[in-house]
Write a protein that holds these residues in place. Structure first.
Motif, mmCIF file in Angstrom:
data_model
loop_
_atom_site.group_PDB
_atom_site.id
_atom_site.type_symbol
_atom_site.label_atom_id
_atom_site.label_comp_id
_atom_site.label_asym_id
_atom_site.label_seq_id
_atom_site.Cartn_x
_atom_site.Cartn_y
_atom_site.Cartn_z
ATOM 1 N N UNK A 130 0.850 -1.191 0.015
ATOM 2 C CA UNK A 130 -0.080 0.041 0.019
ATOM 3 C C UNK A 130 0.867 1.292 -0.043
ATOM 4 N N UNK A 131 2.050 1.054 0.243
ATOM 5 C CA UNK A 131 2.976 2.410 0.431
ATOM 6 C C UNK A 131 2.786 3.310 -0.802
ATOM 7 N N UNK A 132 2.854 2.908 -2.153
ATOM 8 C CA UNK A 132 2.655 3.799 -3.092
ATOM 9 C C UNK A 132 1.266 4.715 -3.091
ATOM 10 N N UNK A 133 0.295 4.326 -2.455
ATOM 11 C CA UNK A 133 -1.032 4.933 -2.422
ATOM 12 C C UNK A 133 -1.072 5.734 -1.195
ATOM 13 N N UNK A 134 -0.168 5.690 -0.054
ATOM 14 C CA UNK A 134 -0.463 6.569 1.101
ATOM 15 C C UNK A 134 -0.134 8.068 0.749
ATOM 16 N N UNK A 135 -0.488 8.719 1.572
ATOM 17 C CA UNK A 135 -0.301 10.311 1.649
ATOM 18 C C UNK A 135 1.083 10.551 1.773
ATOM 19 N N UNK A 136 1.543 11.808 1.081
ATOM 20 C CA UNK A 136 2.948 12.082 0.658
ATOM 21 C C UNK A 136 3.732 12.158 2.002
ATOM 22 N N UNK A 137 3.076 12.671 2.906
ATOM 23 C CA UNK A 137 3.803 13.121 4.064
ATOM 24 C C UNK A 137 4.006 12.144 5.280
ATOM 25 N N UNK A 138 3.478 10.836 4.744
ATOM 26 C CA UNK A 138 3.785 9.642 6.004
ATOM 27 C C UNK A 138 5.131 9.299 6.147
ATOM 28 N N UNK A 139 5.254 8.943 7.506
ATOM 29 C CA UNK A 139 6.723 8.385 7.710
ATOM 30 C C UNK A 139 6.558 7.151 8.271
ATOM 31 N N UNK A 140 7.560 6.379 8.310
ATOM 32 C CA UNK A 140 7.628 5.338 9.153
ATOM 33 C C UNK A 140 7.699 5.453 10.719
ATOM 34 N N UNK A 141 7.167 4.582 11.517
ATOM 35 C CA UNK A 141 6.639 4.872 12.803
ATOM 36 C C UNK A 141 8.325 4.435 13.577
ATOM 37 N N UNK A 142 9.033 3.695 12.732
ATOM 38 C CA UNK A 142 10.275 3.433 13.394
ATOM 39 C C UNK A 142 11.407 3.818 12.708
ATOM 40 N N UNK A 143 12.613 3.948 13.282
ATOM 41 C CA UNK A 143 13.652 4.504 12.744
ATOM 42 C C UNK A 143 14.185 3.527 11.612
ATOM 43 N N UNK A 144 14.972 3.970 10.663
ATOM 44 C CA UNK A 144 15.565 3.330 9.418
ATOM 45 C C UNK A 144 16.375 1.964 9.735
ATOM 46 N N UNK A 145 16.903 2.233 11.128
ATOM 47 C CA UNK A 145 17.837 0.978 11.519
ATOM 48 C C UNK A 145 16.936 -0.064 11.815
ATOM 49 N N UNK A 146 15.710 0.035 12.193
ATOM 50 C CA UNK A 146 14.617 -1.153 12.417
ATOM 51 C C UNK A 146 13.869 -1.599 11.144
ATOM 52 N N UNK A 147 13.989 -0.673 10.117
ATOM 53 C CA UNK A 147 13.233 -1.001 8.937
ATOM 54 C C UNK A 147 13.456 -1.737 7.696
ATOM 55 N N UNK A 148 14.795 -2.408 8.014
ATOM 56 C CA UNK A 148 15.393 -2.981 6.787
ATOM 57 C C UNK A 148 14.619 -4.481 6.644
ATOM 58 N N UNK A 149 14.568 -4.819 5.415
ATOM 59 C CA UNK A 149 14.051 -6.249 5.379
ATOM 60 C C UNK A 149 15.316 -7.199 4.939
ATOM 61 N N UNK A 150 15.247 -8.630 5.116
ATOM 62 C CA UNK A 150 16.127 -9.493 5.184
ATOM 63 C C UNK A 150 17.259 -9.187 3.958
ATOM 64 N N UNK A 151 18.364 -9.130 4.409
ATOM 65 C CA UNK A 151 19.543 -8.870 3.243
ATOM 66 C C UNK A 151 19.757 -7.432 2.526
ATOM 67 N N UNK A 152 19.057 -6.610 3.114
ATOM 68 C CA UNK A 152 19.292 -5.290 2.217
ATOM 69 C C UNK A 152 18.824 -4.130 3.679
ATOM 70 N N UNK A 153 20.045 -3.460 3.860
ATOM 71 C CA UNK A 153 19.790 -2.352 4.804
ATOM 72 C C UNK A 153 19.296 -1.240 4.332
ATOM 73 N N UNK A 154 18.258 -0.801 5.000
ATOM 74 C CA UNK A 154 17.653 0.640 4.631
ATOM 75 C C UNK A 154 18.657 1.706 4.656
#
Length: 101
Positions: free
Chosen positions: A42-66
């Motif tokens: 759904x990310x491409x359809x969310x409003x422009x100013x939306x931010x993650x609720x957690x810092x980038x350090x905790x937002x990586x998916x397996x095998x690729x750092x944010x």
């Protein structure tokens, strides 16, 4: 009709992570079916100013750092770009604009 060892329904965050980890469990032909025009859930359809609720350090998916500073809170477009890049690196065939019944 295609044959696959694993069919993942969707190409959002959890779906992409599943496809990334599947080879560790013996799956060699992975197919992801995404109804939207691109991976990212759904990310491409969310409003422009939306931010993650957690810092980038905790937002990586397996095998690729944010990318970027680990303590910042990434905005929507950064998340969309990250998920797009992540999907392009996967050992899976991702079919977009595809529905599943």
């Amino acid at each position: 009709m295609e044959h696959a060892g694993l069919v993942v329904i969707g190409a959002g965050q959890s779906d992409l992570a599943t496809a990334a980890l599947a080879p560790r469990h013996g799956f060699t032909r992975i197919l992801a079916l995404e109804a939207a025009a691109e991976p990212g859930g759904s990310w491409p359809r969310y409003y422009d100013s939306l931010t993650l609720f957690s810092p980038a350090r905790y937002s990586s998916l397996p095998g690729m750092r944010f990318p970027g500073a680990p303590d910042r809170y990434p905005r929507r477009d950064e998340v969309v770009g990250y998920l797009r890049d992540y999907a392009n690196r996967l050992p899976a065939d991702i079919h977009t604009s595809t529905t599943f019944t």
